[in-house]
Design a protein around this motif. Sequence first.
Motif, PDB file in Angstrom:
ATOM      1  N   PHE A  58       0.817  -1.216   0.000  1.00  0.00           N
ATOM      2  CA  PHE A  58       0.000   0.000   0.000  1.00  0.00           C
ATOM      3  C   PHE A  58       0.853   1.270   0.000  1.00  0.00           C
ATOM      4  CE2 PHE A  58      -2.164  -3.561   1.830  1.00  0.00           C
ATOM      5  CZ  PHE A  58      -3.332  -3.597   1.077  1.00  0.00           C
ATOM      6  N   GLY A  59       2.145   1.093  -0.257  1.00  0.00           N
ATOM      7  CA  GLY A  59       3.008   2.267  -0.400  1.00  0.00           C
ATOM      8  C   GLY A  59       3.895   2.510   0.807  1.00  0.00           C
ATOM      9  N   ALA A  60       4.796   3.471   0.616  1.00  0.00           N
ATOM     10  CA  ALA A  60       5.772   3.779   1.661  1.00  0.00           C
ATOM     11  C   ALA A  60       5.059   4.291   2.916  1.00  0.00           C
ATOM     12  CB  ALA A  60       6.745   4.831   1.142  1.00  0.00           C
ATOM     13  N   GLY A  61       5.558   3.872   4.058  1.00  0.00           N
ATOM     14  CA  GLY A  61       4.997   4.374   5.323  1.00  0.00           C
ATOM     15  C   GLY A  61       3.705   3.694   5.725  1.00  0.00           C
ATOM     16  N   ALA A  62       3.323   2.642   5.001  1.00  0.00           N
ATOM     17  CA  ALA A  62       2.013   2.033   5.270  1.00  0.00           C
ATOM     18  C   ALA A  62       1.970   1.338   6.630  1.00  0.00           C
ATOM     19  CB  ALA A  62       1.652   1.052   4.162  1.00  0.00           C
ATOM     20  N   ARG A  63       3.114   0.790   7.050  1.00  0.00           N
ATOM     21  CA  ARG A  63       3.096   0.069   8.334  1.00  0.00           C
ATOM     22  C   ARG A  63       2.672   1.003   9.469  1.00  0.00           C
ATOM     23  NH1 ARG A  63       5.014  -4.802   9.815  1.00  0.00           N
ATOM     24  NH2 ARG A  63       5.989  -5.073   7.785  1.00  0.00           N
ATOM     25  N   ALA A  64       3.236   2.211   9.441  1.00  0.00           N
ATOM     26  CA  ALA A  64       2.906   3.169  10.508  1.00  0.00           C
ATOM     27  C   ALA A  64       1.435   3.567  10.445  1.00  0.00           C
ATOM     28  CB  ALA A  64       3.795   4.409  10.375  1.00  0.00           C
ATOM     29  N   VAL A  65       0.921   3.741   9.233  1.00  0.00           N
ATOM     30  CA  VAL A  65      -0.474   4.184   9.099  1.00  0.00           C
ATOM     31  C   VAL A  65      -1.434   3.067   9.498  1.00  0.00           C
ATOM     32  CG1 VAL A  65      -2.219   5.039   7.483  1.00  0.00           C
ATOM     33  CG2 VAL A  65       0.155   5.797   7.255  1.00  0.00           C
ATOM     34  N   LEU A  66      -1.141   1.850   9.019  1.00  0.00           N
ATOM     35  CA  LEU A  66      -2.092   0.752   9.218  1.00  0.00           C
ATOM     36  C   LEU A  66      -1.943   0.078  10.585  1.00  0.00           C
ATOM     37  CD1 LEU A  66      -1.887  -1.008   5.688  1.00  0.00           C
ATOM     38  CD2 LEU A  66      -3.557   0.685   6.482  1.00  0.00           C
ATOM     39  N   GLY A  67      -0.766   0.289  11.200  1.00  0.00           N
ATOM     40  CA  GLY A  67      -0.427  -0.458  12.411  1.00  0.00           C
ATOM     41  C   GLY A  67      -1.408  -0.272  13.555  1.00  0.00           C
ATOM     42  N   ASP A  68      -1.888   0.962  13.777  1.00  0.00           N
ATOM     43  CA  ASP A  68      -2.752   1.163  14.939  1.00  0.00           C
ATOM     44  C   ASP A  68      -4.172   1.564  14.548  1.00  0.00           C
ATOM     45  OD1 ASP A  68      -2.173   3.602  13.965  1.00  0.00           O
ATOM     46  OD2 ASP A  68      -1.735   4.558  15.891  1.00  0.00           O
ATOM     47  N   VAL A  69      -4.589   1.106  13.380  1.00  0.00           N
ATOM     48  CA  VAL A  69      -5.948   1.396  12.924  1.00  0.00           C
ATOM     49  C   VAL A  69      -6.958   0.689  13.833  1.00  0.00           C
ATOM     50  CG1 VAL A  69      -7.532   0.682  11.084  1.00  0.00           C
ATOM     51  CG2 VAL A  69      -5.437   1.903  10.512  1.00  0.00           C
ATOM     52  N   ARG A  73      -3.509  10.900  -5.216  1.00  0.00           N
ATOM     53  CA  ARG A  73      -2.599  11.998  -4.854  1.00  0.00           C
ATOM     54  C   ARG A  73      -3.016  12.629  -3.538  1.00  0.00           C
ATOM     55  NH1 ARG A  73      -2.475  14.186 -10.344  1.00  0.00           N
ATOM     56  NH2 ARG A  73      -3.867  15.787  -9.569  1.00  0.00           N
ATOM     57  N   ALA A  74      -4.303  12.599  -3.245  1.00  0.00           N
ATOM     58  CA  ALA A  74      -4.795  13.215  -2.008  1.00  0.00           C
ATOM     59  C   ALA A  74      -4.816  12.229  -0.840  1.00  0.00           C
ATOM     60  CB  ALA A  74      -6.192  13.783  -2.251  1.00  0.00           C
ATOM     61  N   SER A  75      -4.334  10.993  -1.067  1.00  0.00           N
ATOM     62  CA  SER A  75      -4.375   9.966  -0.015  1.00  0.00           C
ATOM     63  C   SER A  75      -2.964   9.622   0.436  1.00  0.00           C
ATOM     64  CB  SER A  75      -5.034   8.692  -0.548  1.00  0.00           C
ATOM     65  OG  SER A  75      -6.283   8.985  -1.120  1.00  0.00           O
ATOM     66  N   ARG A  76      -2.838   9.181   1.661  1.00  0.00           N
ATOM     67  CA  ARG A  76      -1.488   8.818   2.135  1.00  0.00           C
ATOM     68  C   ARG A  76      -1.027   7.502   1.535  1.00  0.00           C
ATOM     69  NH1 ARG A  76      -0.945   9.668   8.488  1.00  0.00           N
ATOM     70  NH2 ARG A  76       1.142   8.854   8.080  1.00  0.00           N
ATOM     71  N   LEU A  77      -1.963   6.575   1.405  1.00  0.00           N
ATOM     72  CA  LEU A  77      -1.596   5.252   0.882  1.00  0.00           C
ATOM     73  C   LEU A  77      -2.425   4.946  -0.360  1.00  0.00           C
ATOM     74  CD1 LEU A  77      -1.643   3.208   4.213  1.00  0.00           C
ATOM     75  CD2 LEU A  77       0.280   4.456   3.207  1.00  0.00           C
ATOM     76  N   VAL A  78      -1.892   4.063  -1.181  1.00  0.00           N
ATOM     77  CA  VAL A  78      -2.656   3.685  -2.384  1.00  0.00           C
ATOM     78  C   VAL A  78      -2.375   2.237  -2.758  1.00  0.00           C
ATOM     79  CG1 VAL A  78      -0.879   4.693  -3.892  1.00  0.00           C
ATOM     80  CG2 VAL A  78      -3.142   4.265  -4.806  1.00  0.00           C
ATOM     81  N   PHE A  79      -3.410   1.574  -3.217  1.00  0.00           N
ATOM     82  CA  PHE A  79      -3.241   0.277  -3.869  1.00  0.00           C
ATOM     83  C   PHE A  79      -3.711   0.473  -5.307  1.00  0.00           C
ATOM     84  CE2 PHE A  79      -4.433  -3.804  -5.516  1.00  0.00           C
ATOM     85  CZ  PHE A  79      -3.528  -4.694  -4.963  1.00  0.00           C
ATOM     86  N   TYR A  80      -2.774   0.326  -6.256  1.00  0.00           N
ATOM     87  CA  TYR A  80      -3.166   0.467  -7.660  1.00  0.00           C
ATOM     88  C   TYR A  80      -3.595  -0.881  -8.208  1.00  0.00           C
ATOM     89  CZ  TYR A  80      -1.474   5.248  -8.027  1.00  0.00           C
ATOM     90  OH  TYR A  80      -1.311   6.600  -7.872  1.00  0.00           O
ATOM     91  N   THR A  81      -4.841  -0.945  -8.674  1.00  0.00           N
ATOM     92  CA  THR A  81      -5.257  -2.125  -9.412  1.00  0.00           C
ATOM     93  C   THR A  81      -4.602  -2.032 -10.783  1.00  0.00           C
ATOM     94  OG1 THR A  81      -7.212  -0.911 -10.099  1.00  0.00           O
ATOM     95  CG2 THR A  81      -7.444  -2.359  -8.204  1.00  0.00           C
ATOM     96  N   ARG A  82      -4.410  -3.175 -11.421  1.00  0.00           N
ATOM     97  CA  ARG A  82      -3.746  -3.142 -12.728  1.00  0.00           C
ATOM     98  C   ARG A  82      -4.684  -3.689 -13.796  1.00  0.00           C
ATOM     99  NH1 ARG A  82       1.830  -5.869 -11.811  1.00  0.00           N
ATOM    100  NH2 ARG A  82       1.950  -5.510 -14.049  1.00  0.00           N
ATOM    101  N   ALA A  83      -5.878  -3.109 -13.821  1.00  0.00           N
ATOM    102  CA  ALA A  83      -6.898  -3.589 -14.760  1.00  0.00           C
ATOM    103  C   ALA A  83      -6.614  -3.138 -16.193  1.00  0.00           C
ATOM    104  CB  ALA A  83      -8.272  -3.100 -14.314  1.00  0.00           C
ATOM    105  N   GLY A  84      -5.800  -2.095 -16.378  1.00  0.00           N
ATOM    106  CA  GLY A  84      -5.640  -1.519 -17.711  1.00  0.00           C
ATOM    107  C   GLY A  84      -6.822  -0.600 -17.996  1.00  0.00           C
ATOM    108  N   ALA A  85      -6.773   0.038 -19.165  1.00  0.00           N
ATOM    109  CA  ALA A  85      -7.824   1.026 -19.489  1.00  0.00           C
ATOM    110  C   ALA A  85      -9.189   0.349 -19.522  1.00  0.00           C
ATOM    111  CB  ALA A  85      -7.532   1.656 -20.851  1.00  0.00           C
ATOM    112  N   GLU A  86     -10.157   0.972 -18.867  1.00  0.00           N
ATOM    113  CA  GLU A  86     -11.522   0.448 -18.918  1.00  0.00           C
ATOM    114  C   GLU A  86     -12.327   1.384 -19.820  1.00  0.00           C
ATOM    115  OE1 GLU A  86     -13.934  -1.981 -15.699  1.00  0.00           O
ATOM    116  OE2 GLU A  86     -14.265   0.152 -15.430  1.00  0.00           O
ATOM    117  N   ILE A  87     -12.725   0.864 -20.966  1.00  0.00           N
ATOM    118  CA  ILE A  87     -13.362   1.698 -21.981  1.00  0.00           C
ATOM    119  C   ILE A  87     -14.882   1.602 -21.884  1.00  0.00           C
ATOM    120  CG2 ILE A  87     -13.509   2.177 -24.470  1.00  0.00           C
ATOM    121  CD1 ILE A  87     -10.684   2.427 -23.547  1.00  0.00           C
ATOM    122  N   GLY A  88     -15.398   0.407 -21.720  1.00  0.00           N
ATOM    123  CA  GLY A  88     -16.860   0.235 -21.616  1.00  0.00           C
ATOM    124  C   GLY A  88     -17.363   1.049 -20.427  1.00  0.00           C
TER     125      GLY A  88
END
Length: 602
Positions: A282-293, A384-399
């Motif tokens: 989920f990106g850099a620094g995720a352990r600190a963010v997710l650790g005490d959720v 860009r406005a979030s601290r963490l991100v998970f990018y799905t790799r679906a590719g372009a969705e046209i429909g």
Amino acid sequence: MCGIVGAIADRDVVPVLIEGLKRLEYRGYDSAGIAIVGDRDVRRVRRTGRVAEMEAAAASEGFVAGLGIGHTRWATHGGVTENNAHPHISHGELALVHNGIIENHEEQRERLRALGYAFESQTDTEVIAHLIHHYLQDGTDLLAALQRAVKELDGAYALAVISKRDPERMVCARMGCPLLVGLGEGENFVASDVSAILQATRRVIFLEEGDTAEVTRGGVRVFDAEGAQVRREEHVSDVSLASLELGPYSHFMQKEIHEQPRAVGDTIEAIIDANAFTPDLFGAGARAVLGDVEGVQILACGTSFYAGSVARYWIEAISGLPCSVEIASEYRYRTAVANPKHLVVTISQSGETLDTMEALKYAKSLGHDKTLSICNVPESAIPRASRLVFYTRAGAEIGVASTKAFTTQLVGLFALAATLAKLRGKLDAEQEAGYIEDLRHLPGSIQHALNLEPQIAGWAERFAPKQHALFLGRGVHYPIALEGALKLKEISYIHAEAYPAGELKHGPLALVDADMPVVVIAPRDGLLEKVKSNMQEVRARGGVLFVFTDQDSNFGPSEGVHVIRTPRHVGVLSPIVHTIPVQLLAYHAALARGTDVDKPRN
Ligand code: GLU
């Protein structure tokens, strides 16, 4: 929100605009138009209906120019008429295209009327054209006039403007709707989506909220909301042109349904490579963010909301954390109680969904600092406005109807549930290895479900003449019933409702008769026996059942009960596999009814 493309070059830009608008057609639109600055005049052509009709009109009028803008409109204010189509022109002088909604348009219209402006359309957009024109009258230049005008607009917009007094540039602005600048050699472009300009360049600058920009042949200047010139990073888009082509398929929706084994395979790659659920996913620094959720709040719209609804079952069951899911457009407008120890998860395919972005901003304003987005488009606004991100790799969705984005979002959300569980000491090594093994088999299981297409197409023939359908599921499969109903109504226009099967007896059973097909998602999980009793309730009222189950469930067809089995039960990931049949059912029902699958109406 619809499409914008603009170009300034030493060559004729009309073909660039037309090609760009065709690339944006998939977003669904009701009219299209272009405006050009020629020999010191502004000309435009607009048509309701398809881009091709507008293209023919532009050709017959001999449109050729080195500067122009184009638009596909999805009407929000004013009917679908040529007069309401964009570009809008003020006093024969400047032309403007707009995506979005201006909320204070009535107030601005009154003010402009008092200043002598006459209105030709019912759109909210026309006020912007006149407002810019008004500011140009005291000698202000085009960029400054745009900057002054946008300060007076409430709402969401992406804008591109050209003027006959200023044939050497185009100016644009963004707030709440995506807009990017494409960088060429001695020519430059603007677009609401990169697919519109890939024909010309891959180098892009994404404008940020409140930005304005001036685009000339030789360069681009970007200004922030305060009017200070800023540098925005250049990106090279990796969207492939091939992903924008149909290939052997009849529709993008069909292509994208069939791309799911690959899309899911690409999305799980990082997990399989790590052979673990690690915060690093989920990106850099995720352990600190997710650790005490201490809890999870999911915010999303449409299909993404259903992905979040599946995730709620997973997160609570696997990690033991409380989780709530809310529609972003509801959350953003209510007085919510924030718990800063809760992780706010936003889900958006494009990363630009306005309601979701606004909900995220609202959550942050309430003190939520732990934010994570699940998104398919790198560098878009929500990640860009979030601290963490998970990018799905679906590719372009046209429909227009989302398919592979949904199943890949589910993969990301499952990884989140497992990672939170592990950080909380709730996932032992054996369970973790088991889940990873399940993920490894997932693309294959999806492929097996895809192989059922001929049988599902057979069912779809029977659905096509119906006016209504009911979808039932329980537990983690209830959101899949919701997704199935949404897909069916969205593309086949058959009215469909989804209920948790246990709710049937509290009202909706009254609807059931022989004309109301009932689709049941009934894999062999702990709730199967319960679902079977619900099916009896339907049969007792003469309802016809269409049941998606798996090979392990041990029940077969009987009178009024049709059964299609996916291969063996895939455990916790079963909702992902059971999404495929409901997608295929909607697709084939739409085909049988002859609707426009990739561009549903409205
Ligand atoms: N609100 C504008 C209109 O109704 C723009 C809609 C769009 O984004 O296409 O014309």
